[in-house]
Design a protein around this motif. Sequence first.
Motif, mmCIF file in Angstrom:
data_model
loop_
_atom_site.group_PDB
_atom_site.id
_atom_site.type_symbol
_atom_site.label_atom_id
_atom_site.label_comp_id
_atom_site.label_asym_id
_atom_site.label_seq_id
_atom_site.Cartn_x
_atom_site.Cartn_y
_atom_site.Cartn_z
ATOM 1 N N PRO A 181 19.996 36.744 16.526
ATOM 2 C CA PRO A 181 20.389 36.588 15.118
ATOM 3 C C PRO A 181 19.189 36.449 14.187
ATOM 4 O O PRO A 181 19.328 35.996 13.062
ATOM 5 C CB PRO A 181 21.225 35.305 15.150
ATOM 6 N N GLY A 182 18.022 36.817 14.594
ATOM 7 C CA GLY A 182 16.796 36.709 13.820
ATOM 8 C C GLY A 182 15.865 35.703 14.478
ATOM 9 O O GLY A 182 16.360 34.748 15.087
ATOM 10 N N PRO A 183 14.564 35.946 14.422
ATOM 11 C CA PRO A 183 13.921 37.060 13.722
ATOM 12 C C PRO A 183 14.195 38.399 14.382
ATOM 13 O O PRO A 183 14.435 38.463 15.579
ATOM 14 C CB PRO A 183 12.419 36.724 13.821
ATOM 15 N N SER A 184 14.171 39.457 13.551
ATOM 16 C CA SER A 184 14.265 40.815 14.081
ATOM 17 C C SER A 184 12.852 41.334 14.317
ATOM 18 O O SER A 184 11.872 40.655 14.015
ATOM 19 C CB SER A 184 15.016 41.703 13.089
ATOM 20 N N MET A 185 12.780 42.538 14.881
ATOM 21 C CA MET A 185 11.463 43.091 15.217
ATOM 22 C C MET A 185 10.719 43.473 13.944
ATOM 23 O O MET A 185 11.299 43.983 12.998
ATOM 24 C CB MET A 185 11.644 44.297 16.128
ATOM 25 N N VAL A 186 9.437 43.187 13.951
ATOM 26 C CA VAL A 186 8.619 43.438 12.761
ATOM 27 C C VAL A 186 7.863 44.754 12.957
ATOM 28 O O VAL A 186 7.118 44.898 13.922
ATOM 29 C CB VAL A 186 7.644 42.262 12.529
ATOM 30 N N PRO A 187 8.046 45.721 12.063
ATOM 31 C CA PRO A 187 7.350 46.998 12.215
ATOM 32 C C PRO A 187 5.834 46.803 12.144
ATOM 33 O O PRO A 187 5.353 45.949 11.389
ATOM 34 C CB PRO A 187 7.829 47.835 11.015
ATOM 35 N N PRO A 188 5.065 47.598 12.899
ATOM 36 C CA PRO A 188 3.596 47.471 12.891
ATOM 37 C C PRO A 188 2.998 47.520 11.486
ATOM 38 O O PRO A 188 2.042 46.801 11.197
ATOM 39 C CB PRO A 188 3.141 48.684 13.720
ATOM 40 N N ARG A 189 3.561 48.337 10.621
ATOM 41 C CA ARG A 189 3.035 48.410 9.244
ATOM 42 C C ARG A 189 3.063 47.062 8.549
ATOM 43 O O ARG A 189 2.182 46.734 7.745
ATOM 44 C CB ARG A 189 3.902 49.381 8.430
ATOM 45 N N VAL A 190 4.092 46.272 8.837
ATOM 46 C CA VAL A 190 4.228 44.957 8.196
ATOM 47 C C VAL A 190 3.177 43.996 8.763
ATOM 48 O O VAL A 190 2.533 43.243 8.018
ATOM 49 C CB VAL A 190 5.660 44.420 8.382
ATOM 50 N N LEU A 191 2.986 44.054 10.075
ATOM 51 C CA LEU A 191 1.973 43.186 10.693
ATOM 52 C C LEU A 191 0.586 43.545 10.170
ATOM 53 O O LEU A 191 -0.240 42.666 9.912
ATOM 54 C CB LEU A 191 2.023 43.327 12.219
ATOM 55 N N GLN A 192 0.358 44.828 9.997
ATOM 56 C CA GLN A 192 -0.922 45.284 9.490
ATOM 57 C C GLN A 192 -1.161 44.777 8.063
ATOM 58 O O GLN A 192 -2.256 44.338 7.736
ATOM 59 C CB GLN A 192 -0.906 46.810 9.470
ATOM 60 N N ALA A 193 -0.121 44.829 7.250
ATOM 61 C CA ALA A 193 -0.250 44.359 5.868
ATOM 62 C C ALA A 193 -0.659 42.887 5.843
ATOM 63 O O ALA A 193 -1.456 42.458 5.002
ATOM 64 C CB ALA A 193 1.065 44.571 5.117
ATOM 65 N N MET A 194 -0.130 42.115 6.802
ATOM 66 C CA MET A 194 -0.447 40.682 6.838
ATOM 67 C C MET A 194 -1.918 40.416 7.135
ATOM 68 O O MET A 194 -2.421 39.339 6.851
ATOM 69 C CB MET A 194 0.379 39.982 7.919
ATOM 70 N N ALA A 195 -2.549 41.380 7.783
ATOM 71 C CA ALA A 195 -3.956 41.200 8.148
ATOM 72 C C ALA A 195 -4.902 41.619 7.020
ATOM 73 O O ALA A 195 -6.118 41.608 7.198
ATOM 74 C CB ALA A 195 -4.257 41.991 9.422
ATOM 75 N N SER A 196 -4.347 41.984 5.850
ATOM 76 C CA SER A 196 -5.190 42.361 4.710
ATOM 77 C C SER A 196 -5.933 41.130 4.187
ATOM 78 O O SER A 196 -5.498 40.001 4.421
ATOM 79 C CB SER A 196 -4.323 42.934 3.581
ATOM 80 N N PRO A 197 -7.033 41.331 3.457
ATOM 81 C CA PRO A 197 -7.811 40.183 2.956
ATOM 82 C C PRO A 197 -6.953 39.242 2.107
ATOM 83 O O PRO A 197 -6.127 39.696 1.313
ATOM 84 C CB PRO A 197 -8.888 40.839 2.090
ATOM 85 N N VAL A 198 -7.158 37.972 2.319
ATOM 86 C CA VAL A 198 -6.421 36.980 1.524
ATOM 87 C C VAL A 198 -7.031 36.917 0.129
ATOM 88 O O VAL A 198 -8.246 36.782 -0.019
ATOM 89 C CB VAL A 198 -6.467 35.594 2.212
ATOM 90 N N LEU A 199 -6.156 37.038 -0.870
ATOM 91 C CA LEU A 199 -6.583 36.920 -2.266
ATOM 92 C C LEU A 199 -6.227 35.533 -2.780
ATOM 93 O O LEU A 199 -5.351 34.870 -2.226
ATOM 94 C CB LEU A 199 -5.852 37.963 -3.126
ATOM 95 N N GLY A 200 -6.867 35.127 -3.851
ATOM 96 C CA GLY A 200 -6.446 33.905 -4.533
ATOM 97 C C GLY A 200 -5.065 34.111 -5.135
ATOM 98 O O GLY A 200 -4.720 35.219 -5.527
ATOM 99 N N HIS A 201 -4.283 33.038 -5.209
ATOM 100 C CA HIS A 201 -2.896 33.198 -5.655
ATOM 101 C C HIS A 201 -2.800 33.461 -7.157
ATOM 102 O O HIS A 201 -1.716 33.722 -7.657
ATOM 103 C CB HIS A 201 -2.082 31.973 -5.257
ATOM 104 N N LEU A 202 -3.928 33.369 -7.896
ATOM 105 C CA LEU A 202 -3.915 33.730 -9.327
ATOM 106 C C LEU A 202 -4.821 34.921 -9.620
ATOM 107 O O LEU A 202 -5.037 35.269 -10.783
ATOM 108 C CB LEU A 202 -4.313 32.518 -10.186
#
Length: 391
Positions: free
Chosen positions: A17-38
């Motif tokens: 009932p969740g979590p469902s499978m996370v597509p590789p593209r989504v995991l890759q996006a998470m590994a992008s550089p962290v920006l400041g929240h403003l």
Amino acid sequence: MAAIGELKPPERILLGPGPSMVPPRVLQAMASPVLGHLDPAFLAIMDETMNLLRYVFQTENALTFPVSGTGSAGMEACLVNLLEPGDRAVIGVNGFFGQRMVEMARRCGADVTVVEAPWGQAVDPEEIRRALGQGKAKVVAVVHVETSTGVLQPLEEVVEVAHAYGAVTLVDAVASLGGVNLPVDKWGIDICYSGSQKCLSAPPGLSPVTVSDHIRQAVNGRKIPVQSWYLDFSLLKTYWGGERVYHHTAPVPMIYALHEALRIVQEEGLEARFARHATHAKALWAGLEGLGLRLFVPEPIRSPTLTTVEVPEGIDEAAVRRRLLSEYGIEIAGGLGPLRGRIWRIGLMGHSAQQRNVFLLLAALGTILHEMGVRVDPGAGVVAAREAYTS
Ligand SMILES: *Cc1c(COP(=O)(O)O)cnc(C)c1O
């Protein structure tokens, strides 16, 4: 203390009932550089995320954004903003998550009227009408897909009844948004929350919410401040809305993940995505029946995103799930509350809703049941599902 080894989570096929499978593209996006929240670059990503959320909620609501927290945080956010002590709430309960709403609403000091339906059935709008006829209520709340049972609650009549009595409608769309049709504006739903990790196939951690403009006015007109500072929409609005004032630090990589998951939804298109969920669910249902199993929910109110199926007599359902996990790497879930030990819960949500997952689960389940002594042709599920796909 001994050195802890590197993190090596096993690969799983997530059909619970969740979590469902996370597509590789989504995991890759998470590994992008962290920006400041403003950072202006991040503010632009926030704007895009809000626009994408309006697309999946099918709404023009200005206040449409992800609450930092899981689906339950979205549930709590909606309830604490709407309800002041003494307010009356009518809540439909036909499973575990309806009960959770009741629990939260009571903690807000609300006077809660529960409209119950047996687990496995939909809440009857006529019973909601009766409850509203007994006294004015501020809110009517229901769960769209009750993940504890797999019931898809028809919503249009519930909204109609609520509005006829001057109440606003709150909908739990955690297990439906992005998997089944939910046109928030067309159906007149006033406030709605979801979760990132179900039919949207981002990791758990965000709860998209959409709040109609007239509710925002009601929230602004409260007698006492929202008791949760963290979940107060009027404060969150200053960050997610135009002013972009610091409220709390956005979970930046999670926003990246949701942004990419929503882009995938947009690329596929809502219609095509709903059709895909329906196609694979129908094949799964045919396959489970091909194995001689009984589906728990009648077809007209059966959700394609979460299927419940009865455990055959004399079978230890937890042992079946253990074998699915250890031998096939497949996760499904058991029943909650009164359905514990009696049903399995199989999710085909978002990226998990694929033909190969349907075949794999049916093949694995058929084999395990056969080996546990159930008189069944282990391949019958796959054959029946194949027929459903080609018919
Ligand atoms: C999963 C779920 C929730 C709770 O979400 P969490 O992310 O576990 O906090 C609430 N309602 C429904 C219908 C759900 O399926």
